[in-house]
Write a protein that holds these residues in place. Structure first.
Motif, PDB file in Angstrom:
ATOM      1  N   GLU A 146       0.812  -1.214   0.000  1.00 15.47           N
ATOM      2  CA  GLU A 146       0.000   0.000   0.000  1.00 15.47           C
ATOM      3  C   GLU A 146       0.849   1.270   0.000  1.00 15.47           C
ATOM      4  O   GLU A 146       0.336   2.376  -0.035  1.00 15.47           O
ATOM      5  CB  GLU A 146      -0.951   0.015   1.213  1.00 15.47           C
ATOM      6  CG  GLU A 146      -2.025  -1.047   1.147  1.00 15.47           C
ATOM      7  CD  GLU A 146      -2.866  -0.959  -0.108  1.00 15.47           C
ATOM      8  OE1 GLU A 146      -3.335   0.150  -0.450  1.00 15.47           O
ATOM      9  OE2 GLU A 146      -3.053  -1.994  -0.768  1.00 15.47           O
ATOM     10  N   ARG A 147       2.165   1.118   0.059  1.00 19.49           N
ATOM     11  CA  ARG A 147       3.053   2.275   0.141  1.00 19.49           C
ATOM     12  C   ARG A 147       3.474   2.713  -1.256  1.00 19.49           C
ATOM     13  O   ARG A 147       3.917   1.911  -2.077  1.00 19.49           O
ATOM     14  CB  ARG A 147       4.289   1.914   0.964  1.00 19.49           C
ATOM     15  CG  ARG A 147       5.141   3.084   1.337  1.00 19.49           C
ATOM     16  CD  ARG A 147       6.155   2.686   2.392  1.00 19.49           C
ATOM     17  NE  ARG A 147       6.906   1.521   2.038  1.00 19.49           N
ATOM     18  CZ  ARG A 147       8.037   1.548   1.332  1.00 19.49           C
ATOM     19  NH1 ARG A 147       8.529   2.673   0.908  1.00 19.49           N
ATOM     20  NH2 ARG A 147       8.675   0.426   1.064  1.00 19.49           N
ATOM     21  N   VAL A 148       3.343   4.006  -1.538  1.00 25.66           N
ATOM     22  CA  VAL A 148       3.741   4.543  -2.834  1.00 25.66           C
ATOM     23  C   VAL A 148       5.259   4.672  -2.850  1.00 25.66           C
ATOM     24  O   VAL A 148       5.854   5.347  -2.017  1.00 25.66           O
ATOM     25  CB  VAL A 148       3.071   5.913  -3.094  1.00 25.66           C
ATOM     26  CG1 VAL A 148       3.585   6.540  -4.377  1.00 25.66           C
ATOM     27  CG2 VAL A 148       1.568   5.754  -3.136  1.00 25.66           C
ATOM     28  N   VAL A 149       5.892   3.987  -3.808  1.00 31.61           N
ATOM     29  CA  VAL A 149       7.346   4.039  -3.959  1.00 31.61           C
ATOM     30  C   VAL A 149       7.726   5.221  -4.846  1.00 31.61           C
ATOM     31  O   VAL A 149       8.666   5.954  -4.558  1.00 31.61           O
ATOM     32  CB  VAL A 149       7.872   2.718  -4.558  1.00 31.61           C
ATOM     33  CG1 VAL A 149       9.353   2.801  -4.838  1.00 31.61           C
ATOM     34  CG2 VAL A 149       7.562   1.564  -3.630  1.00 31.61           C
ATOM     35  N   ARG A 150       6.967   5.372  -5.926  1.00 30.03           N
ATOM     36  CA  ARG A 150       7.176   6.516  -6.809  1.00 30.03           C
ATOM     37  C   ARG A 150       5.800   7.005  -7.241  1.00 30.03           C
ATOM     38  O   ARG A 150       5.016   6.239  -7.790  1.00 30.03           O
ATOM     39  CB  ARG A 150       8.007   6.112  -8.030  1.00 30.03           C
ATOM     40  CG  ARG A 150       8.314   7.284  -8.935  1.00 30.03           C
ATOM     41  CD  ARG A 150       9.193   6.912 -10.073  1.00 30.03           C
ATOM     42  NE  ARG A 150       8.399   6.403 -11.189  1.00 30.03           N
ATOM     43  CZ  ARG A 150       8.907   6.009 -12.346  1.00 30.03           C
ATOM     44  NH1 ARG A 150      10.221   6.023 -12.526  1.00 30.03           N
ATOM     45  NH2 ARG A 150       8.130   5.572 -13.304  1.00 30.03           N
ATOM     46  N   PRO A 151       5.480   8.277  -6.974  1.00 26.26           N
ATOM     47  CA  PRO A 151       4.154   8.763  -7.375  1.00 26.26           C
ATOM     48  C   PRO A 151       4.034   8.842  -8.899  1.00 26.26           C
ATOM     49  O   PRO A 151       5.021   8.978  -9.609  1.00 26.26           O
ATOM     50  CB  PRO A 151       4.062  10.144  -6.727  1.00 26.26           C
ATOM     51  CG  PRO A 151       5.460  10.555  -6.476  1.00 26.26           C
ATOM     52  CD  PRO A 151       6.269   9.307  -6.312  1.00 26.26           C
ATOM     53  N   GLN A 152       2.818   8.764  -9.339  1.00 27.27           N
ATOM     54  CA  GLN A 152       2.519   8.892 -10.762  1.00 27.27           C
ATOM     55  C   GLN A 152       2.676  10.369 -11.123  1.00 27.27           C
ATOM     56  O   GLN A 152       2.077  11.232 -10.486  1.00 27.27           O
ATOM     57  CB  GLN A 152       1.079   8.421 -10.962  1.00 27.27           C
ATOM     58  CG  GLN A 152       0.651   8.211 -12.360  1.00 27.27           C
ATOM     59  CD  GLN A 152      -0.772   7.679 -12.394  1.00 27.27           C
ATOM     60  OE1 GLN A 152      -1.684   8.366 -11.900  1.00 27.27           O
ATOM     61  NE2 GLN A 152      -0.969   6.500 -12.928  1.00 27.27           N
ATOM     62  N   GLN A 153       3.495  10.679 -12.122  1.00 30.90           N
ATOM     63  CA  GLN A 153       3.681  12.071 -12.527  1.00 30.90           C
ATOM     64  C   GLN A 153       2.654  12.393 -13.609  1.00 30.90           C
ATOM     65  O   GLN A 153       2.560  11.672 -14.614  1.00 30.90           O
ATOM     66  CB  GLN A 153       5.108  12.297 -13.027  1.00 30.90           C
ATOM     67  CG  GLN A 153       6.118  12.160 -11.910  1.00 30.90           C
ATOM     68  CD  GLN A 153       7.527  12.432 -12.377  1.00 30.90           C
ATOM     69  OE1 GLN A 153       7.821  12.472 -13.570  1.00 30.90           O
ATOM     70  NE2 GLN A 153       8.432  12.626 -11.424  1.00 30.90           N
ATOM     71  N   VAL A 154       1.892  13.452 -13.375  1.00 33.11           N
ATOM     72  CA  VAL A 154       0.783  13.782 -14.270  1.00 33.11           C
ATOM     73  C   VAL A 154       0.784  15.267 -14.615  1.00 33.11           C
ATOM     74  O   VAL A 154       1.353  16.089 -13.900  1.00 33.11           O
ATOM     75  CB  VAL A 154      -0.574  13.398 -13.634  1.00 33.11           C
ATOM     76  CG1 VAL A 154      -0.683  11.910 -13.420  1.00 33.11           C
ATOM     77  CG2 VAL A 154      -0.810  14.147 -12.338  1.00 33.11           C
TER      78      VAL A 154
END
Length: 192
Positions: free
Chosen positions: A178-186
């Motif tokens: 459930e931990r975000v390792v790399r956020p989605q770049q938008v």
């Protein structure tokens, strides 16, 4: 001829005489010995068994409580061990997986140039990442979500209702469990 009387031997113990099977003679003053009441004998035996059973029940309850406490302690240790294992995996495996994510980015950029080999390598790397618990954050439209997304640009919104919504994904995001390792770049629509 007469035989002389036997001479007592000092080393030989005297031979005991058999007891009278009838028992000692009754005392004429008191009469015959009283016989025990059979019901009293049985009642005494039952009372003894009750006490012994109560003691065994107490011992069983104490051991049961001790076993429960030991099980709770063991469960706590197993939970701590699992957390420590996951933390160790995160420190050791996660940096490697993050480097593989960067490699997937390069392979996908190359596949966009119509390189089928790069596309197959990217697909294999994604499968490898998923095997170790690293999954790609799904592409979703709708409002910008700062928990899983990072805004890297803005695009003029075609209509005022679309302001603040995701216009396009610039770079894929990844999470481990459930931990975000790399956020989605938008890039996000804005009304400016």
């Amino acid at each position: 001829m007469t035989t002389p009387p036997p001479v007592p031997q000092p080393d030989v113990p005297p031979v005991p005489q058999p007891a009278d099977p009838a028992g000692p003679p009754p005392d004429p003053r008191t009469g015959p010995a009283p016989q025990p009441d059979p019901f009293a004998v049985v009642a005494d035996a039952v009372d003894g068994m009750r006490e012994e059973l109560a003691a065994l029940g107490d011992q069983f309850r104490r051991r049961l409580l001790n076993d429960r406490e030991a099980r709770r302690g063991l469960d706590g240790l197993l939970t701590e061990l699992d957390h420590a294992r996951k933390a160790a995996e995160g420190r050791i495996v996660q940096p490697l997986l993050y480097d593989l994510v960067l490699l997937v980015d390069r392979a996908e950029r190359q596949a966009a140039l119509d390189d089928t080999f790069a596309g197959s390598v990217a697909a294999e790397l994604l499968a490898l990442l998923e095997k170790y618990g690293m999954t790609r954050i799904p592409l979703t439209g709708g409002p910008f979500n700062p928990e899983i997304q990072e805004a890297v640009g803005a695009i003029a919104a075609p209509s005022p209702e679309q302001s603040g919504e995701v216009a396009e994904v610039a770079r894929h995001g990844y999470r481990m469990d459930e931990r975000v390792v790399r956020p989605q770049q938008v890039r996000v629509y804005t009304d400016r």
